[in-house]
Motif scaffolding. Structure first.
Motif, PDB file in Angstrom:
ATOM      1  N   ALA A 145       0.823  -1.213   0.000  1.00 13.43           N
ATOM      2  CA  ALA A 145       0.000   0.000   0.000  1.00 13.43           C
ATOM      3  C   ALA A 145       0.854   1.259   0.000  1.00 13.43           C
ATOM      4  CB  ALA A 145      -0.940   0.001   1.207  1.00 13.43           C
ATOM      5  N   ALA A 146       2.051   1.177   0.584  1.00 16.00           N
ATOM      6  CA  ALA A 146       2.924   2.343   0.657  1.00 16.00           C
ATOM      7  C   ALA A 146       3.369   2.817  -0.722  1.00 16.00           C
ATOM      8  CB  ALA A 146       4.147   2.024   1.519  1.00 16.00           C
ATOM      9  N   ILE A 147       3.344   1.922  -1.729  1.00 18.05           N
ATOM     10  CA  ILE A 147       3.699   2.334  -3.093  1.00 18.05           C
ATOM     11  C   ILE A 147       2.508   2.192  -4.041  1.00 18.05           C
ATOM     12  CG2 ILE A 147       6.166   1.875  -2.832  1.00 18.05           C
ATOM     13  CD1 ILE A 147       5.725  -0.803  -4.261  1.00 18.05           C
ATOM     14  N   GLY A 148       1.319   2.201  -3.442  1.00 17.69           N
ATOM     15  CA  GLY A 148       0.113   2.222  -4.257  1.00 17.69           C
ATOM     16  C   GLY A 148      -0.284   0.901  -4.872  1.00 17.69           C
ATOM     17  N   LEU A 149       0.121  -0.214  -4.269  1.00 19.71           N
ATOM     18  CA  LEU A 149      -0.197  -1.536  -4.797  1.00 19.71           C
ATOM     19  C   LEU A 149      -1.047  -2.338  -3.809  1.00 19.71           C
ATOM     20  CD1 LEU A 149       3.275  -2.650  -6.236  1.00 19.71           C
ATOM     21  CD2 LEU A 149       1.415  -1.506  -7.447  1.00 19.71           C
ATOM     22  N   THR A 150      -1.679  -3.381  -4.310  1.00 25.39           N
ATOM     23  CA  THR A 150      -2.369  -4.370  -3.485  1.00 25.39           C
ATOM     24  C   THR A 150      -1.924  -5.752  -3.954  1.00 25.39           C
ATOM     25  OG1 THR A 150      -4.281  -4.694  -4.948  1.00 25.39           O
ATOM     26  CG2 THR A 150      -4.380  -2.835  -3.398  1.00 25.39           C
ATOM     27  N   ARG A 151      -2.438  -6.777  -3.330  1.00 24.07           N
ATOM     28  CA  ARG A 151      -2.088  -8.140  -3.746  1.00 24.07           C
ATOM     29  C   ARG A 151      -2.561  -8.433  -5.161  1.00 24.07           C
ATOM     30  NH1 ARG A 151      -1.182 -12.387   0.796  1.00 24.07           N
ATOM     31  NH2 ARG A 151      -0.805 -11.056   2.590  1.00 24.07           N
ATOM     32  N   ASP A 152      -3.576  -7.748  -5.603  1.00 20.35           N
ATOM     33  CA  ASP A 152      -4.045  -7.953  -6.965  1.00 20.35           C
ATOM     34  C   ASP A 152      -3.066  -7.420  -8.008  1.00 20.35           C
ATOM     35  OD1 ASP A 152      -6.322  -9.178  -6.063  1.00 20.35           O
ATOM     36  OD2 ASP A 152      -7.579  -7.390  -6.211  1.00 20.35           O
ATOM     37  N   ASP A 153      -2.066  -6.671  -7.562  1.00 20.05           N
ATOM     38  CA  ASP A 153      -1.067  -6.117  -8.473  1.00 20.05           C
ATOM     39  C   ASP A 153       0.196  -6.955  -8.531  1.00 20.05           C
ATOM     40  OD1 ASP A 153      -2.508  -3.658  -9.182  1.00 20.05           O
ATOM     41  OD2 ASP A 153      -2.161  -3.101  -7.080  1.00 20.05           O
ATOM     42  N   CYS A 154       0.229  -8.070  -7.800  1.00 17.64           N
ATOM     43  CA  CYS A 154       1.430  -8.901  -7.828  1.00 17.64           C
ATOM     44  C   CYS A 154       1.047 -10.374  -7.724  1.00 17.64           C
ATOM     45  CB  CYS A 154       2.397  -8.521  -6.710  1.00 17.64           C
ATOM     46  SG  CYS A 154       1.713  -8.636  -5.047  1.00 17.64           S
ATOM     47  N   TYR A 155       1.935 -11.205  -8.234  1.00 15.38           N
ATOM     48  CA  TYR A 155       1.773 -12.654  -8.174  1.00 15.38           C
ATOM     49  C   TYR A 155       2.804 -13.184  -7.189  1.00 15.38           C
ATOM     50  CZ  TYR A 155       1.627 -17.533  -9.743  1.00 15.38           C
ATOM     51  OH  TYR A 155       1.513 -18.908  -9.791  1.00 15.38           O
ATOM     52  N   LEU A 156       2.371 -14.067  -6.277  1.00 13.95           N
ATOM     53  CA  LEU A 156       3.237 -14.548  -5.197  1.00 13.95           C
ATOM     54  C   LEU A 156       3.630 -16.005  -5.411  1.00 13.95           C
ATOM     55  CD1 LEU A 156       1.232 -13.084  -2.173  1.00 13.95           C
ATOM     56  CD2 LEU A 156       3.025 -11.984  -3.522  1.00 13.95           C
ATOM     57  N   GLY A 157       4.876 -16.312  -5.121  1.00 11.35           N
ATOM     58  CA  GLY A 157       5.359 -17.681  -5.208  1.00 11.35           C
ATOM     59  C   GLY A 157       6.388 -17.968  -4.135  1.00 11.35           C
ATOM     60  N   PHE A 158       6.816 -19.220  -4.061  1.00  9.16           N
ATOM     61  CA  PHE A 158       7.810 -19.653  -3.078  1.00  9.16           C
ATOM     62  C   PHE A 158       8.878 -20.484  -3.766  1.00  9.16           C
ATOM     63  CE2 PHE A 158       3.940 -19.070  -0.577  1.00  9.16           C
ATOM     64  CZ  PHE A 158       4.406 -18.306   0.476  1.00  9.16           C
ATOM     65  N   ALA A 159      10.116 -20.349  -3.298  1.00  7.11           N
ATOM     66  CA  ALA A 159      11.187 -21.193  -3.804  1.00  7.11           C
ATOM     67  C   ALA A 159      10.934 -22.652  -3.427  1.00  7.11           C
ATOM     68  CB  ALA A 159      12.531 -20.731  -3.251  1.00  7.11           C
ATOM     69  N   VAL A 160      10.407 -22.870  -2.226  1.00  3.06           N
ATOM     70  CA  VAL A 160      10.017 -24.190  -1.732  1.00  3.06           C
ATOM     71  C   VAL A 160       8.591 -24.075  -1.222  1.00  3.06           C
ATOM     72  CG1 VAL A 160      10.467 -25.954   0.012  1.00  3.06           C
ATOM     73  CG2 VAL A 160      12.384 -24.835  -1.126  1.00  3.06           C
ATOM     74  N   PRO A 161       7.650 -24.868  -1.698  1.00  7.23           N
ATOM     75  CA  PRO A 161       6.241 -24.661  -1.363  1.00  7.23           C
ATOM     76  C   PRO A 161       5.774 -25.278  -0.050  1.00  7.23           C
ATOM     77  CG  PRO A 161       6.408 -26.425  -2.953  1.00  7.23           C
ATOM     78  CD  PRO A 161       7.813 -25.925  -2.728  1.00  7.23           C
ATOM     79  N   TRP A 162       6.729 -25.768   0.776  1.00  3.86           N
ATOM     80  CA  TRP A 162       6.356 -26.374   2.057  1.00  3.86           C
ATOM     81  C   TRP A 162       7.118 -25.694   3.182  1.00  3.86           C
ATOM     82  CZ3 TRP A 162       7.840 -29.755  -2.041  1.00  3.86           C
ATOM     83  CH2 TRP A 162       6.748 -30.344  -2.704  1.00  3.86           C
ATOM     84  N   ARG A 163       6.435 -25.523   4.304  1.00  4.31           N
ATOM     85  CA  ARG A 163       7.047 -24.845   5.454  1.00  4.31           C
ATOM     86  C   ARG A 163       8.215 -25.655   6.018  1.00  4.31           C
ATOM     87  NH1 ARG A 163       5.977 -25.173  11.265  1.00  4.31           N
ATOM     88  NH2 ARG A 163       6.843 -23.315  12.254  1.00  4.31           N
ATOM     89  N   VAL A 164       9.264 -24.947   6.380  1.00  2.00           N
ATOM     90  CA  VAL A 164      10.394 -25.554   7.084  1.00  2.00           C
ATOM     91  C   VAL A 164      10.085 -25.516   8.581  1.00  2.00           C
ATOM     92  CG1 VAL A 164      12.865 -25.414   7.544  1.00  2.00           C
ATOM     93  CG2 VAL A 164      11.963 -24.727   5.306  1.00  2.00           C
ATOM     94  N   PRO A 165      10.179 -26.642   9.306  1.00  2.00           N
ATOM     95  CA  PRO A 165       9.917 -26.618  10.751  1.00  2.00           C
ATOM     96  C   PRO A 165      10.709 -25.529  11.456  1.00  2.00           C
ATOM     97  CG  PRO A 165      10.150 -28.883  10.007  1.00  2.00           C
ATOM     98  CD  PRO A 165      10.497 -28.009   8.835  1.00  2.00           C
ATOM     99  N   GLY A 166      10.014 -24.787  12.334  1.00  2.00           N
ATOM    100  CA  GLY A 166      10.657 -23.695  13.040  1.00  2.00           C
ATOM    101  C   GLY A 166      10.782 -22.429  12.220  1.00  2.00           C
TER     102      GLY A 166
END
Length: 287
Positions: free
Chosen positions: A163-184
């Motif tokens: 929001a600080a630069i005028g964007l919302t989640r609809d303005d970006c696509y999100l991904g992960f290098a690894v799609p599963w949580r690492v314990p801790g």
């Protein structure tokens, strides 16, 4: 006088205990009694090892018909060798022609041990087709619980950063290098990142963003192949190249999870966000 409960823990209590063990990194059962591994153990009798499988099956069927108590056996699936897991990931990623196909391939993949301890496979978030793609190293605790990307207190801060630069989640696509949580909430190991990287690179190619932002030290190390601290590599535009030849401008910045722990570093994140806003304005009709 209060009666002592002799019925044992409930199913819910057992599930919570097993989940605690999994999140602590324990992925195999222990025996009720300690094992003296210094005492030689006699090998099982040859006759028992060579028992007729047909006789065993007949005995099992007899027990079932007679109401015998069949005790389940806890077994572990054999681990996939690291080299084979990497090859399987590369083949599955290369075969995906759409994001939906890639998501299915990731959800079906069994070659990364993090999947055994995670609640959810968190593949993506935000809006497909966005000009900007933002990649974190791995889902956090809230993401794993909700099955969604960058949620909880971390997600609230992330939304304010956009929001600080005028964007919302609809303005970006999100991904992960690894799609599963690492314990801790740790960072993926180099091996885990290497196995999952073909999926992440294929996701970038299929998403086809104009700009890529790497959130945090883990993502920067995986995609920029740099070993320096995030404070050393952030705030510099580089070129991200996948093994199939896709290229896009990329910048690393501080992860919201890190900023919650180190709020004094927000000034660096703000400087990076301004650079991202300006680059979006240069490459298009504005943010």
């Amino acid at each position: 006088m209060k009666m002592k409960n002799t019925t044992g823990p409930s199913r819910g209590e057992l599930e919570n205990l097993l989940r605690f063990y999994a999140e602590s990194g324990l992925d195999f059962p222990l025996a009720d009694e300690p094992v003296d591994r210094f005492t030689p153990v006699e090998p099982p009798a040859r006759e028992a090892a060579q028992a007729d499988p047909g006789e065993k099956a007949a005995q099992t069927a007899h027990d079932a018909r007679s109401g015998g108590d069949l005790q389940p056996t806890l077994t572990r699936l054999p681990a996939i060798p690291d080299a084979e897991a990497s090859a399987l990931a590369e083949k599955a990623a290369a075969g995906a022609e759409t994001l939906d196909e890639l998501r299915g391939a990731v959800e079906a993949f069994e070659g990364c041990n993090l999947k055994m301890t995670a609640r959810s496979t968190v593949f993506e978030g935000g809006m497909r087709g966005a000009r900007l793609m933002m990649i974190s190293d791995a889902p956090g605790r809230d993401d794993d619980t909700n099955g969604e990307a960058i949620t909880g207190p971390e997600g609230a801060l992330f939304d304010r950063m956009l929001a600080a630069i005028g964007l919302t989640r609809d303005d970006c696509y999100l991904g992960f290098a690894v799609p599963w949580r690492v314990p801790g909430n740790g960072a993926p190991s180099p091996l885990q990142a290497s196995i999952c990287k073909p999926f992440a690179e294929r996701q970038i190619e299929l998403a086809n963003p104009e700009l890529v932002v790497l959130l945090g030290n883990g993502a920067a190390r995986i995609f920029l192949e740099r070993t320096g601290n995030i404070l050393q590599v952030r705030g510099k535009w580089k070129i991200l190249r996948t093994r199939n030849g896709f290229e896009a401008p990329v910048i690393a910045t501080l992860q919201p999870r890190y900023l919650l722990e180190q709020p004094a570093q927000k000034r660096f994140a703000w400087a990076d966000l301004q650079m991202i806003r300006d680059r979006l304005a240069e490459t298009g009709s504005g943010v």
